[in-house]
Design a protein around this motif. Structure first.
Motif, PDB file in Angstrom:
ATOM      1  N   ALA A  45       0.473  -1.278   0.141  1.00  3.79           N
ATOM      2  CA  ALA A  45      -0.093   0.322  -0.123  1.00  3.79           C
ATOM      3  C   ALA A  45       1.103   1.195  -0.254  1.00  3.79           C
ATOM      4  O   ALA A  45       0.500   2.518  -0.387  1.00  3.79           O
ATOM      5  N   TYR A  49       0.470   4.106  -2.910  1.00  2.00           N
ATOM      6  CA  TYR A  49       0.191   4.988  -2.936  1.00  2.00           C
ATOM      7  C   TYR A  49       1.627   6.205  -2.372  1.00  2.00           C
ATOM      8  O   TYR A  49       1.175   7.778  -3.197  1.00  2.00           O
ATOM      9  N   ARG A  50       2.909   6.171  -2.897  1.00  2.00           N
ATOM     10  CA  ARG A  50       3.904   6.740  -2.948  1.00  2.00           C
ATOM     11  C   ARG A  50       3.566   7.494  -4.111  1.00  2.00           C
ATOM     12  O   ARG A  50       4.207   8.453  -4.556  1.00  2.00           O
ATOM     13  N   ILE A  53       0.673   9.562  -5.538  1.00  2.00           N
ATOM     14  CA  ILE A  53       1.070  11.227  -4.747  1.00  2.00           C
ATOM     15  C   ILE A  53       2.041  12.003  -5.778  1.00  2.00           C
ATOM     16  O   ILE A  53       1.878  13.128  -6.443  1.00  2.00           O
ATOM     17  N   THR A 230       2.082   3.460 -10.114  1.00  2.00           N
ATOM     18  CA  THR A 230       0.630   2.891  -9.354  1.00  2.00           C
ATOM     19  C   THR A 230       0.373   1.970  -9.402  1.00  2.00           C
ATOM     20  O   THR A 230      -0.176   1.441  -8.886  1.00  2.00           O
ATOM     21  N   THR A 234      -0.918  -1.481  -7.714  1.00  2.00           N
ATOM     22  CA  THR A 234      -1.933  -1.552  -7.247  1.00  2.00           C
ATOM     23  C   THR A 234      -2.338  -3.345  -8.019  1.00  2.00           C
ATOM     24  O   THR A 234      -2.664  -4.172  -6.822  1.00  2.00           O
ATOM     25  N   TRP A 248      -4.979  -1.009   2.571  1.00  2.00           N
ATOM     26  CA  TRP A 248      -5.926   0.440   2.119  1.00  2.00           C
ATOM     27  C   TRP A 248      -6.387   1.746   3.164  1.00  2.00           C
ATOM     28  O   TRP A 248      -6.119   3.402   2.893  1.00  2.00           O
ATOM     29  N   ILE A 250      -6.259   4.487   5.728  1.00  2.00           N
ATOM     30  CA  ILE A 250      -4.972   6.182   5.949  1.00  2.00           C
ATOM     31  C   ILE A 250      -5.543   6.840   6.404  1.00  2.00           C
ATOM     32  O   ILE A 250      -6.750   7.358   6.615  1.00  2.00           O
ATOM     33  N   LEU A 256      -0.109   8.606   6.801  1.00  2.00           N
ATOM     34  CA  LEU A 256       0.432   9.140   5.204  1.00  2.00           C
ATOM     35  C   LEU A 256       1.007  10.209   4.954  1.00  2.00           C
ATOM     36  O   LEU A 256       1.740  10.721   4.095  1.00  2.00           O
ATOM     37  N   ALA A 259       3.959   8.596   3.433  1.00  2.00           N
ATOM     38  CA  ALA A 259       3.788   8.080   1.671  1.00  2.00           C
ATOM     39  C   ALA A 259       3.959   9.381   1.037  1.00  2.00           C
ATOM     40  O   ALA A 259       4.146   9.691   0.245  1.00  2.00           O
TER      41      ALA A 259
END
Length: 361
Positions: A45, A49-50, A53, A230, A234, A248, A250, A256, A259
């Motif tokens: 995850a 997310y990294r 973003i 990404t 996933t 998932w 957060i 957060l 990430a």
């Protein structure tokens, strides 16, 4: 002429500053990532997310600044981007985080110091790196490469006594101490994962340098890598975590922050900056600065996470640093600045480098 020499010299310093900035950024990520993983965050995850973003943050800059230099997308370039997204965002980062779970932030960063050696060998095989066995500088590259591998083995297999640091007295992180005190099996397992991740990242750096030759839009390439990473990340998360939807979740916490920080600094800015450096100095130069990250993480981990420091790891780290600076010394004349005005029929660089060339045998 003095002014032109100053400009040339300042350009070199900018490359060094940029390379150091990358390592400072990675050091911060290692500390935050270790804290987030200790709180139960899934590494799969975190990877997703990294890069999500990073894609959102970097896309507007790429759309504005690269609109005049962005070449047409071809099938060959797109295939390379797919491989880039798989090599670093998916394979390297997941294995690195998994290896960190078995060990510590300091150990994971220290093991990553074999990255320049692996990059050097691959670049040599692909003839992206110059090696002349009649040159003392080339000897320095080879010996330094072997030293980094030897140092990494010492760090993995040799523990030694605990080094008592005054700022960790009475506040040792028991979880970190347990990780440091685990048996050899766990250390080797984590070491193997990190080593495979290093190989994947070395391939990523080499492929990024090759891709930039036909797709020189640095920001756009960064966005493509983050977007594809990404999507591929996933898929990997869904396969590995199956029906575990809890990964998932957060909140406004360390997860957060990790990430966001790693996405903006260590993916978005990092891919872009290292691409710019590689255009001038090549992939080996970028990875040669990784020991700085280890030093920064070791200091920050002892202060923030109260991790223990062992003599064996200090010895191994010293060997690694010595080897890597041999590589850096060997590469110092591989990439020269643009020619300056002539002085009696010779460029300024030729005059300055006469003495250096005398050492080549």
């Amino acid at each position: 002429m003095e002014n032109q020499q100053h400009v040339s010299s300042s350009g070199k310093y900018k490359l060094f500053v940029a390379a150091v900035f990358l390592q400072v950024g990675y050091a911060g990520m290692d500390i935050l990532a270790k804290a987030a993983l200790n709180q139960g965050m899934s590494n799969y995850a975190l990877v997703v997310y990294r890069h999500a973003i990073a894609t959102v943050v970097m896309a507007p800059f790429a759309a504005f600044f690269d609109k005049k230099v962005r070449p047409k997308m071809t099938l060959s370039i797109f295939i390379k981007i797919i491989l880039l997204g798989l090599l670093e965002p998916v394979i390297d980062q997941n294995l690195y985080y998994l290896g960190m779970k078995y060990t510590t932030a300091t150990f994971a960063t220290a093991m990553y110091n074999i990255l320049p050696a692996i990059t050097f060998v691959i670049a040599w095989i692909l003839r992206l790196e110059e090696v002349n066995f009649r040159s003392i500088r080339s000897h320095g590259k080879v010996i330094g490469t072997l030293a980094t591998v030897a140092g990494a083995m010492v760090m993995t297999l040799m523990k030694g006594p605990v080094l008592e640091l005054f700022w960790t007295t009475g506040r040792i992180n028991h979880e970190a101490a347990e990780k440091n005190g685990t048996d050899l099996h766990d250390s080797i397992k984590g070491g193997v994962m990190i080593t495979i991740g290093c190989f994947s990242y070395a391939c990523f750096v080499i492929l990024q340098a090759i891709t930039l030759e036909t797709y020189p839009a640095d920001l756009s390439l960064t966005v493509w890598i983050c977007l594809v990473g990404t999507l591929e990340g996933t898929i990997a998360a869904l396969v590995m975590e199956k029906q575990n939807v809890a990964i998932w979740a957060i909140k406004w916490d360390t997860k957060l922050l990790t990430a966001a920080y790693s996405g903006i600094v260590c993916s978005g800015l990092s891919y872009y900056i290292q691409g710019m450096i590689m255009k001038q100095r090549g992939p080996v130069f970028v990875t040669a600065f990784s020991p700085l990250c280890m030093v920064i993480v070791a200091i920050m981990s002892s202060f923030i996470l109260a991790e223990q420091m062992f003599l064996g790891r200090v010895i191994g780290a010293t060997i690694i640093i010595g080897g890597l600076y041999l590589v850096l010394w060997g590469k110092s004349k591989d990439y020269k600045s643009p020619p300056s005005p002539l002085i009696d029929g010779q460029t300024i660089e030729a005059v300055d480098n006469k003495d250096e060339d005398m050492f080549d045998v």
